[in-house]
Design an enzyme around this catalytic site. Structure first.
Site, PDB file in Angstrom:
ATOM      1  CB  CYS A   2      -0.891   0.038   1.251  1.00 31.20           C
ATOM      2  SG  CYS A   2      -1.742  -1.510   1.602  1.00 31.20           S
ATOM      3  CD  GLU A  75       2.452  -8.040   1.186  1.00 28.49           C
ATOM      4  OE1 GLU A  75       1.916  -8.729   2.074  1.00 28.49           O
ATOM      5  OE2 GLU A  75       1.813  -7.420   0.318  1.00 28.49           O
TER       6      GLU A  75
END
Length: 634
Positions: A2, A75
């Site tokens: 993001c 992540e």
């Protein structure tokens, strides 16, 4: 994956619009969803590229009591293991995402939880009762995080006004006026990127890798603390055969974890040893199902046969694209817009094009960044071994010989080598790229240098004063070049196309192993064999093709030297007509660089390219010459 952003100002009553505009500016980082939170103190937001838990991973995610919430970019590859640990403690989860795992790890362990994470990340955790913010950036700086500091004019105006994954988010905030930071420009001339914490935009800073920040939005107080840094712990007793097996097993485990996703995953493949190792291990994980690999060529100058050799060997579903010189130069303004700060690495544009192609097929790619820094892969690391042949010659004699050679009417090969051999490593090695030498910067810079902040590597050199010169070079690159150039281009050029890039070599378990390697396992037998990354190559003997295993570093080489000729006058004019360059740099000196390049008298490619990328950045972000046309192309 993001992009996150935040705006801090209790006085502002229009925070909904401010934070909305901030996240809209980084739409490319997360085209799938947005998420916003606003209260009396902050506006927080994000754009989401859905990778894990596609259905319930929408952010922000809040704690069960609603007191804490998180916005996350990155992540976490060991989130499933951490989740099990938290479940055993009785913690309940609302989602299947790694984002929620980070939140509960922080609520359970505090900042100490950062050392438990395997992954790449920047995240913001906000306590809605205390109105305190916790921000953190990953170990190596794989993911970026910037913050804007505003000078205090009253006790109620907070130092840190905003933070974001990209600087362009700040441009949307009322009152933000982009101003060039001369210190960054000055250092960029040598490094080809900005090594300072303060960016090219005055009062905009980078949170360093391995650091976290706390902000009290009530009092305005903030603090930054280091939680991790790479250090050497070299073990001279390591045995080659055993450590080879360990390197293989550790890399195999890293790649397996980096492949965790609920979307298609591929790999960049240059044909060099690093990307070939990644692709090989990915194919082993996938078994009979072909992985997708991608590479780039430049017209007829690069045939891509090296990458095809590996893809044929593995049987991957391989895609190679070819880009012309005109395509390369035409895309530069848009690439510069995505970069935020100029990075004068020609290969970055190759990454832009191959990422654009890869995104048509996959959402995630794995790549080989970090292998050269951790395992000693750059050829320049071999120079200290060669310099030992000259240690019997006094440095004063070498310097005098160099002066004589420079007076000759013709060039003698090896003068640069003699020049470096006459100096201590600390006096000349500033990292993998060194564009303008210090004396050239003095000729180039027109302004007063007394107040310029010159970036010093001496504190880093002091940290590794007891290791070899080759290991010192590694250490310098890990702490500067890796984050300032390699990872900056990797993030910005792939996220420009909403493509997530993962780097298995920069896994914590891999780096913990690499830091223990002694010199003889990186450059064997006093380098009489002329090899780099020795133990990494040994670990994959019989696994990847021998020609690939023994191949020198490739990357995505760019033949820009052949392209900057008399036909590129428009590029030269971009430099010469730039208003900042005309007022701050020596135009006569620059014109001679260009004239000598066009006449092929001297190869000034990298110097001209560096000036070009800065001029394009200035024309885009400061004067706005290119901004409108770029926005229309988005």
């Amino acid at each position: 994956m993001c992009g996150i952003a935040g705006f801090i100002d209790p006085k502002n009553i229009g925070k909904e619009k401010v934070i909305g505009d901030m996240v809209s500016a980084i739409f490319h980082r997360g085209p799938d969803q947005d998420g916003l939170f606003v209260d009396d103190y902050v506006g927080l937001g994000m754009r989401r590229l859905s990778i894990i838990d596609l259905s319930t991973g929408k952010q922000p995610i809040s704690s069960a009591d609603g007191k804490s919430l998180i916005f996350f970019n990155g992540e976490i590859y060991n989130y499933l293991e951490l989740r099990e640990e938290l479940l055993e403690k009785g913690i309940q989860f609302k989602t299947e995402s790694d984002t929620e795992v980070i939140l509960h790890m922080y609520l359970t362990y505090g900042p100490a939880m950062l050392l438990r994470l395997r992954g790449m990340f920047t995240f913001c955790i906000y306590n809605t009762e205390t109105h305190k913010i916790f921000l953190a950036r990953d170990f190596f700086g794989i993911k970026p995080l910037y913050y804007w500091k505003k000078e205090n004019v009253s006790k109620r105006l907070f130092d840190i006004v905003a933070f974001a994954s990209e600087i362009k988010s700040f441009l949307t905030i009322p009152g933000f006026a982009p101003e060039v930071n001369d210190d960054a420009v000055y250092n960029y001339l040598s490094f080809q990127y900005n090594p300072l914490d303060e960016t090219f935009f005055k009062n905009v800073y980078k949170l360093p890798p391995g650091h976290y920040m706390k902000i009290d939005t009530v009092t305005g107080e903030s603090s930054i603390e280091k939680y991790w840094e790479f250090t050497f712990d070299q073990n001279e007793n390591l045995e080659k055969e055993e450590i080879s097996r360990t390197v293989f097993a550790t890399m195999q485990d890293s790649v397996k974890h980096h492949m965790i996703a609920d979307v298609p995953v591929g790999a960049f493949l240059s044909g060099g040893v690093d990307s070939s190792i990644i692709a090989t291990l990915m194919q082993r994980v996938r078994g009979d199902k072909k992985i997708k690999t991608f590479t780039i060529g430049w017209d007829s100058l690069t045939e891509g046969k090296e990458s095809r050799e590996t893809s044929d060997f593995l049987g991957t579903d391989h895609t190679e694209i070819t880009i012309s010189p005109n395509e390369y130069f035409n895309i530069l303004p848009k690439a510069v817009w995505h970069f935020d700060e100029p990075v004068a690495d020609p290969s970055a544009i190759g990454l832009y094009f191959v990422a654009r192609e890869a995104r048509k097929h996959v959402t995630v790619v794995l790549s080989g960044e970090g292998a050269d820094e951790l395992f000693g892969g750059y050829n320049i690391y071999l120079e200290p071994f060669a310099r030992r042949r000259l240690t019997w010659i006094p440095r004063s004699l070498l310097k005098n010989s160099l002066k004589i050679l420079k007076l000759l009417p013709f060039k003698i090969r090896g003068t640069n080598y003699i020049d470096r051999a006459s100096q201590r490593l600390e006096d000349w090695y500033i990292g993998n790229a060194s564009i303008f030498k210090s004396w050239e910067v003095d000729l180039l810079w027109k302004g007063d240098v007394k107040n310029i902040q010159k970036y010093s590597l001496l504190p880093l050199y002091e940290n590794v004063k007891n290791v070899s010169d080759s290991s010192k070079m590694q250490y310098i690159d890990i702490h500067t070049w890796l984050v300032g150039d390699i990872l900056a281009k990797a993030d910005k050029m792939t996220m420009a196309h909403s493509l997530e890039l993962r780097v298995p070599f920069l896994d914590r378990n891999v780096s913990d192993l690499a830091r223990t390697l002694p010199d003889n396992l990186k450059w064997p037998n006093g380098n009489t064999e002329g090899k780099t990354k020795y133990i990494l190559r040994e670990a994959f003997k019989g696994i990847i093709p021998e020609s690939t295993r023994n191949r020198k570093k490739l990357g995505f080489p760019t033949p820009i030297r052949n392209w900057l000729d008399a036909s590129r006058q428009d590029m030269y004019d971009t430099i010469l007509q730039n208003e900042y360059i005309k007022t701050h740099l020596n135009i006569v000196f620059i014109q001679k660089l260009i004239d000598d390049q066009v006449s092929k008298k001297t190869d000034n490619t990298r110097k001209i390219y560096l000036l070009l990328m800065f001029a394009l950045w200035h024309d885009t972000y400061i004067t706005g010459k290119y901004t409108d046309s770029i926005a229309r192309k988005k």
